[in-house]
Scaffold this motif. Structure first.
Motif, PDB file in Angstrom:
ATOM      1  N   GLY A 260     -55.497 -54.336   4.699  1.00 14.25           N
ATOM      2  CA  GLY A 260     -56.119 -53.876   5.932  1.00 14.25           C
ATOM      3  C   GLY A 260     -55.557 -54.419   7.226  1.00 14.25           C
ATOM      4  N   ASP A 261     -55.963 -53.765   8.323  1.00 18.66           N
ATOM      5  CA  ASP A 261     -55.376 -53.927   9.652  1.00 18.66           C
ATOM      6  C   ASP A 261     -53.870 -53.691   9.546  1.00 18.66           C
ATOM      7  OD1 ASP A 261     -57.794 -54.224  10.841  1.00 18.66           O
ATOM      8  OD2 ASP A 261     -57.534 -56.314  11.430  1.00 18.66           O
TER       9      ASP A 261
ATOM     10  N   CYS B 283     -55.736 -50.689   1.965  1.00 20.24           N
ATOM     11  CA  CYS B 283     -57.131 -50.369   2.270  1.00 20.24           C
ATOM     12  C   CYS B 283     -57.279 -50.444   3.787  1.00 20.24           C
ATOM     13  CB  CYS B 283     -58.087 -51.317   1.558  1.00 20.24           C
ATOM     14  SG  CYS B 283     -58.022 -53.037   2.104  1.00 20.24           S
ATOM     15  N   LEU B 284     -58.413 -50.004   4.294  1.00 20.02           N
ATOM     16  CA  LEU B 284     -58.616 -49.918   5.737  1.00 20.02           C
ATOM     17  C   LEU B 284     -59.256 -51.186   6.298  1.00 20.02           C
ATOM     18  CD1 LEU B 284     -60.006 -46.282   6.072  1.00 20.02           C
ATOM     19  CD2 LEU B 284     -57.670 -47.064   6.540  1.00 20.02           C
ATOM     20  N   GLY B 285     -58.717 -51.646   7.431  1.00 20.14           N
ATOM     21  CA  GLY B 285     -59.322 -52.750   8.165  1.00 20.14           C
ATOM     22  C   GLY B 285     -60.083 -52.239   9.377  1.00 20.14           C
TER      23      GLY B 285
ATOM     24  N   GLY C  83     -58.249 -59.884   3.905  1.00 24.12           N
ATOM     25  CA  GLY C  83     -57.623 -60.363   5.126  1.00 24.12           C
ATOM     26  C   GLY C  83     -58.677 -60.653   6.173  1.00 24.12           C
ATOM     27  N   HIS C  84     -58.499 -60.073   7.371  1.00 25.36           N
ATOM     28  CA  HIS C  84     -59.404 -60.187   8.513  1.00 25.36           C
ATOM     29  C   HIS C  84     -59.323 -61.562   9.173  1.00 25.36           C
ATOM     30  CE1 HIS C  84     -62.396 -58.601  11.150  1.00 25.36           C
ATOM     31  NE2 HIS C  84     -63.333 -59.442  10.807  1.00 25.36           N
ATOM     32  N   GLU C  85     -59.469 -62.612   8.392  1.00 22.05           N
ATOM     33  CA  GLU C  85     -59.187 -63.950   8.897  1.00 22.05           C
ATOM     34  C   GLU C  85     -57.675 -64.129   8.905  1.00 22.05           C
ATOM     35  OE1 GLU C  85     -61.481 -65.653  10.121  1.00 22.05           O
ATOM     36  OE2 GLU C  85     -63.271 -65.836   8.871  1.00 22.05           O
TER      37      GLU C  85
END
Length: 306
Positions: free
Chosen positions: A92-93, A125-127, A231-233
């Motif tokens: 993601g992202d 995948c989508l973030g 992810g994200h972090e």
């Protein structure tokens, strides 16, 4: 006080400050993990292992097209030359800042050109940044992300079954959770790997997600999911097994942010990096690799026998 005397005192004070700062840095680094000794390991070519079932890597928060992304992509290329793989979990992202598909060449096709030319397949995948344009629909249709129009989906590689989730706040959670339980319950794969963009357990900026802990982790425990990747972090963090599941954040794929530790943290760092996995019949060996091509964390996920 003459000039030379003042210069001496000034330089002495700088030395003291530098020594104190160095000490703080060393203590900070040592606090990140008891496995700090692994930081000296350099990736090298290994002879093919007869019992190796699958090798893949994961990375997230990549889509900047900037220096950091190219640095991690370079390390992924180097690792591929030494230890070939044909699967990347892209968590993601994928396109900053707003998921604009017209940027795909700059933030995906060019940075990963060498891998794509060799047939390496990215499963995305989508973030949260990806859904800012048309709710991510253009990315679902983009052939290079292999989502085939689906916001959540599953695929299998030998003894490993992967489950990609849409973890965004506007996801169709009711149907997605029903789907996930159905797919997990019917899977006969020895290894079950779930991935999505957002963390479940995290010591980073956003912290752990109580809602996900309540809704997702019981399914992981019930159906024997051994690994969750996200992810994200913008950091790397690997947990100890929590009720049989290891949680791994690989969100430093282009940029980084500080990260702390929690009681369940096995290793954490803000270094730009990706994670590599070697799957065997009884274990998954995890290597976290920085842009200097060094392994800074090693872990083993044991097969949980029923």
């Amino acid at each position: 006080m003459n000039l030379k005397r003042r210069q001496f005192l000034f330089l002495s004070s700088l030395g003291a400050i530098g020594t104190g700062f160095l000490g703080w840095m060393l203590n900070h680094q040592n606090s990140q993990s008891a496995d700090v000794s692994d930081s000296t390991t350099v990736i090298a070519a290994n002879p093919p292992k007869k019992d190796l079932l699958l090798r893949f890597v994961s990375v997230a928060d990549t889509g900047t097209g900037a220096k950091g992304q190219y640095a991690v992509a370079g390390a992924m290329n180097f690792y591929h030359k030494q230890n070939p793989y044909d699967l990347v979990v892209l968590a993601g992202d994928n396109i900053y800042n707003n998921g604009e598909i017209e940027k795909i060449s700059a933030v995906f096709e060019r940075p990963y050109q060498a891998l794509l030319k060799q047939g390496v397949k990215f499963q995305a995948c989508l973030g949260n940044h990806d859904i800012r344009t048309e709710n991510g629909e253009p990315q679902l249709k983009y052939v290079g992300f292999n989502m085939n129009g689906r916001r959540y989906y599953t695929f299998r590689r030998g003894t490993v079954q992967f489950f990609a989730l849409d973890t965004n706040s506007n996801a169709d959670w009711e149907n997605q959770l029903t789907w996930l339980e159905k797919e997990l319950s019917r899977s006969n794969a020895a290894w079950k790997v779930v991935y999505g963009h957002h963390p479940i357990y995290s010591s980073g900026q956003y912290g752990s997600n109580p809602d996900f802990i309540k809704t997702l982790t019981p399914l992981f425990q019930k159906y024997g999911v051994q690994l969750y990747i996200n992810g994200h972090e913008h950091n790397y963090e690997r947990t100890r097994a929590i009720d049989g599941t290891t949680y791994l954040i690989c969100g430093a794929g282009a940029g980084n942010r500080p990260v702390g530790r929690s009681q369940w943290t096995e290793y954490s760092t803000s270094d730009l990096s990706f994670a590599a996995y070697e799957v065997y019949a009884d274990r998954i060996e995890v290597n976290a690799i920085a842009t200097n091509n060094r392994v800074f964390d090693k872990g083993i996920i044991q097969l949980k026998l029923a």
